[in-house]
Design a protein around this motif. Sequence first.
Motif, mmCIF file in Angstrom:
data_model
loop_
_atom_site.group_PDB
_atom_site.id
_atom_site.type_symbol
_atom_site.label_atom_id
_atom_site.label_comp_id
_atom_site.label_asym_id
_atom_site.label_seq_id
_atom_site.Cartn_x
_atom_site.Cartn_y
_atom_site.Cartn_z
ATOM 1 N N VAL A 69 45.000 -39.642 -84.123
ATOM 2 C CA VAL A 69 46.082 -38.964 -84.790
ATOM 3 C C VAL A 69 45.795 -37.494 -84.947
ATOM 4 C CG1 VAL A 69 47.226 -38.555 -87.103
ATOM 5 C CG2 VAL A 69 46.740 -40.744 -86.346
ATOM 6 N N GLY A 70 44.371 -37.167 -85.193
ATOM 7 C CA GLY A 70 43.881 -35.664 -85.258
ATOM 8 C C GLY A 70 43.984 -35.056 -83.965
ATOM 9 N N PHE A 71 43.621 -35.836 -82.595
ATOM 10 C CA PHE A 71 43.838 -35.157 -81.446
ATOM 11 C C PHE A 71 45.454 -34.851 -81.052
ATOM 12 C CE2 PHE A 71 44.650 -35.602 -76.783
ATOM 13 C CZ PHE A 71 43.604 -34.584 -76.307
ATOM 14 N N ILE A 113 52.591 -23.286 -82.159
ATOM 15 C CA ILE A 113 52.181 -21.973 -82.670
ATOM 16 C C ILE A 113 52.261 -20.861 -81.406
ATOM 17 C CG2 ILE A 113 50.270 -20.492 -83.385
ATOM 18 C CD1 ILE A 113 49.744 -22.637 -85.313
ATOM 19 N N LEU A 114 51.803 -21.375 -80.157
ATOM 20 C CA LEU A 114 51.605 -20.506 -79.073
ATOM 21 C C LEU A 114 52.961 -20.378 -78.531
ATOM 22 C CD1 LEU A 114 48.518 -21.907 -77.335
ATOM 23 C CD2 LEU A 114 48.707 -19.803 -78.496
ATOM 24 N N TRP A 115 53.731 -21.238 -78.507
ATOM 25 C CA TRP A 115 55.148 -21.150 -77.957
ATOM 26 C C TRP A 115 56.392 -20.732 -78.920
ATOM 27 C CZ3 TRP A 115 59.322 -25.627 -77.302
ATOM 28 C CH2 TRP A 115 59.990 -25.224 -76.276
ATOM 29 N N ILE A 116 56.261 -21.152 -80.132
ATOM 30 C CA ILE A 116 57.472 -20.777 -81.137
ATOM 31 C C ILE A 116 57.242 -19.672 -81.894
ATOM 32 C CG2 ILE A 116 58.863 -21.759 -82.772
ATOM 33 C CD1 ILE A 116 58.447 -24.506 -81.885
ATOM 34 N N GLN A 117 56.005 -19.353 -82.432
ATOM 35 C CA GLN A 117 55.653 -18.412 -83.122
ATOM 36 C C GLN A 117 55.858 -17.074 -82.755
ATOM 37 O OE1 GLN A 117 52.937 -15.990 -83.494
ATOM 38 N NE2 GLN A 117 53.488 -15.458 -85.741
ATOM 39 N N LEU A 168 56.708 -27.314 -87.480
ATOM 40 C CA LEU A 168 57.723 -27.741 -86.511
ATOM 41 C C LEU A 168 57.092 -28.831 -85.527
ATOM 42 C CD1 LEU A 168 60.208 -24.982 -85.722
ATOM 43 C CD2 LEU A 168 60.825 -27.263 -86.872
ATOM 44 N N GLY A 169 55.752 -28.308 -85.104
ATOM 45 C CA GLY A 169 54.920 -29.000 -84.077
ATOM 46 C C GLY A 169 54.542 -30.420 -84.351
ATOM 47 N N VAL A 170 54.093 -30.653 -85.751
ATOM 48 C CA VAL A 170 53.508 -31.939 -86.165
ATOM 49 C C VAL A 170 54.476 -32.600 -87.093
ATOM 50 C CG1 VAL A 170 51.182 -30.771 -86.132
ATOM 51 C CG2 VAL A 170 52.434 -30.699 -88.441
ATOM 52 N N TYR A 224 46.754 -30.557 -81.125
ATOM 53 C CA TYR A 224 47.528 -29.978 -79.700
ATOM 54 C C TYR A 224 48.956 -29.649 -80.250
ATOM 55 C CZ TYR A 224 43.514 -29.991 -76.598
ATOM 56 O OH TYR A 224 42.416 -29.893 -76.060
ATOM 57 N N MET A 225 49.672 -30.560 -80.809
ATOM 58 C CA MET A 225 50.961 -30.193 -81.129
ATOM 59 C C MET A 225 51.132 -29.160 -81.934
ATOM 60 S SD MET A 225 52.560 -32.437 -79.262
ATOM 61 C CE MET A 225 54.228 -31.748 -79.607
#
Length: 676
Positions: free
Chosen positions: A353-355, A365-369, A398-400, A359-360
Motif C-alpha cells: 500500500v505504501g509503495f 503532484i508532478l502532473w496536476i499541481q 486526487l492521486g491517492v 507513487y500515485m
Amino acid sequence: MKFINYTVIYFAVLVALGILTAHFTPTFFFSLPFLAVLTIAIITSWFIARKQLFPTLFFGSLAFIAFFGIGFANYQLRLPTYQKLHYSHTTSENKAAVLQLKVLEALKPDNYYIKFIATVQASEGTNTTGKVLLQIHKDSLIPSITVDDILLVSASLQNIPKPLNPHQFEYANYMKNLGVYHRVLISNDYILQHSKGSKTLRGHAESLRNYCLKKLLQTDITTDERAITQALVLGQKKDISKQLYAQYAAAGAVHILAVSGLHVGIIYLIFSFLLRPLTHLPHGEIVHSALVILLLWCFAFITGLSPSVTRAVTMFSFFAFATALRRDTNSINTLFLSFLVLLLINPLWLFQVGFQMSYMAVAAILWIQPTLYSYYRPRFYIDRLFWGIFTVSIAAQLGVFPLSLHYFHQFPGLFFVTNLVVLPFLGLILSAGLLIVMLAAFSVLPEKLVLFYNFGIEYLNNFIAWVATKDHFIIEDISFSEAKVLASYLIIISVFLLWKKLSYRRTVLVLCSFSLFMGVLIWESYTSSETRLIVFHKSRTSLIGYKQARALKIFRSNLDTATTFQKTNPIKQYRIGEAITVFSEAPLQKIFRYREKTILVLDSLGVYPMISEGSIVLLTESPKVHLERLIDSLKPACIIADGSNYRSYVQRWEKTCAQKKLPFYHTGSKGALIIE
C-alpha cells in the motif's frame, strides 16, 4: 515544459504488467531460454535499427515483449518453487524440525505474541534460504531479541492462518507480498540457543534507532508528544495510543504518522535549500546533489532502513541525481525511472500500500499541481505559500483518493483544513524533530528547546483532536472495489487531459471512462443480488446473517444486550465488502428454514424437538448434549459448530461425527459457512 520521454514510461508500465500477470498466473512459467533468445533478438535488431532513421515496428514489439517478460520472470524467479535452497523444499509443514533463524525485522506485537520476520538459515543442518513469520508467546522470560540475532529453535512450519470470515483482512496475503509464506509459532521454552549474529547494515541502523529512542525517552517530552516525534523522525509508531491514532485518522492526517514519501520529500527540499549556496562553487551542482543524497540516506539510516523509507529515499535520490546531471528531461521521467528500478530490485513492492500511494501521490503532484497552480497568481509570499500548499493537497488527494477509499473505506471531509494547517509547519516540525533527536543522542539537549518543541507538538495534537470531533464531516464504511479503483483513475486522467486541452478524442475518452465506471457499478450490483445465509465465526457469540441483495439481517444470541454488531467485526467488514445499505438485527430462532432446509439451533440448554431427517444442526454455547444419541434420533445432514462453543467440546463432537461418517463443520477451523 521539459521533454517527456515516453519510452521510460512504457517500459516501467510493461514491467509492472509483467509482475501483475505473474502474480495472478503463478502456475505458468516464463522460460529463461525464451528470454535469452528474445534478448539476443533485441540486441541484434537494435544494431540494425541504429542504421535506420526510425525504429522498426519489429524492434519496438520485441522491446515491449522483453520488458514484459523481465517483469514476469523477475516475480516468478523469487517464488519458493523456483528457489532451490528455499526451506520449503527440505522442511515439511507441521513437522517438528530444528531451525536456525536470523532476525531481519521486528514487527508490531499484538496482545498474545511478539513478532519478527526472520530468514531460515538452516533446517536440520541443511543450509536454506527464505523468510518466515516468527511469533513468540508473550512471556516475562522472553529474552531481548533484536535485528541480526540468531535463534536455534525446535518448531514446525505452519501456514499463516487465513481469515475466518469473509472480507476480513487477509494477513496471509499481506505476508506473502513480503515474501513470507509460513510462520513459526513457539514459546520461550522452544528456543534452544540465542546468540548475536554478524551485524548487517540493517542491524546497525536498528541499533542506532533504538539508541535514539532510548535517549529520547530520557528527555522531558511528554508521552503523546514523544510518540509523535518517534513516528515522524524515527519511524517508530508502536507507542502511539489507539485514541491518538484514531484522531489523526479521523482528521485525515494519519499519513504524517508513517515516514514515507511525504516526509522524505520535505526533507529533500529542506536539504536542497540549506545546501543551495554550494551550487555557486565549481562543480557545485554535483557536490550539492551528492550531499543531499548522502543526507537522505543518513535519515533513512536513523529510521532503521525500513522498506518504506528506503523506497522513498531511493525515489528522491533519482531526483537529486537528475538535478546534478542537468538533463533536459521531465520529472515524470525521473519518477518512472525510479519506479522501474525499484520494481527490478523487488517486484513485491508493487503490491504494498505504501509503495502504491507514494507513487500515485508524487505522480499527481508532478502532473496536476502545476496546472492547478497556474490558475491563480498570488502577489504576496504568504498567499503563494498557502496557494501552493492548497494545490499540492488537492493534487495529492486526487492521486491517492481511489486507493484511500479502497484500503481505508473512509473519506475525511476536512482533510483540506488539516493539510492547510499541518503541511506549512510539517517541515519545521521535521527539522526541529531531527535536531531534537541529534542533540538528545549526544546528551546536549537544552531544556528550553524541549519545552518549545513539546508545546508545538502538543498544539498539533490538540488541533488534530479538534478536527476529529467534527465527525459529521467523515464519510465512513465506503465500499470501493479494485475495478472501481481502476475506473476512477481512468476518469481522473481523462478529465484532466480534457481540462488541459479540449478535443474530440479526449471528450470521447472522458465519456468512455464514465461509461466504464457505470458499467462496473451495474455489474457489481448484479453480482451482489444473490441471496445467501452466513454462519459467522465470532468467539462467545452466535451470529447468523441473511443477505438478500444489498440488505443484511443478523440473527444473534443475547439480543437483549446494548451491543450492536453493525459497527463491530466481522459484521462491519462484511457490510463494507458487500456494499450493504440496509441493516437490521433480530433474535436467533431455535428453528428456521432456508431454501427448503430446516436448521435447528441447539443452545446451552441442550433441548431439541423432533425435526425432519436431513436437517442441519447448529451447535451453539456449548450444549451438554449426547451427540451420538442426537444423530441417531434426528439423522441430520450435517453438524455445524460456531465460535461460541468450548474447544474441548468441538473436538469431542468432531470425533463423534467422524465415527458416524457425518459431515462436521467448525467455523473456528474452516471459517464462516456460506450457504448459497
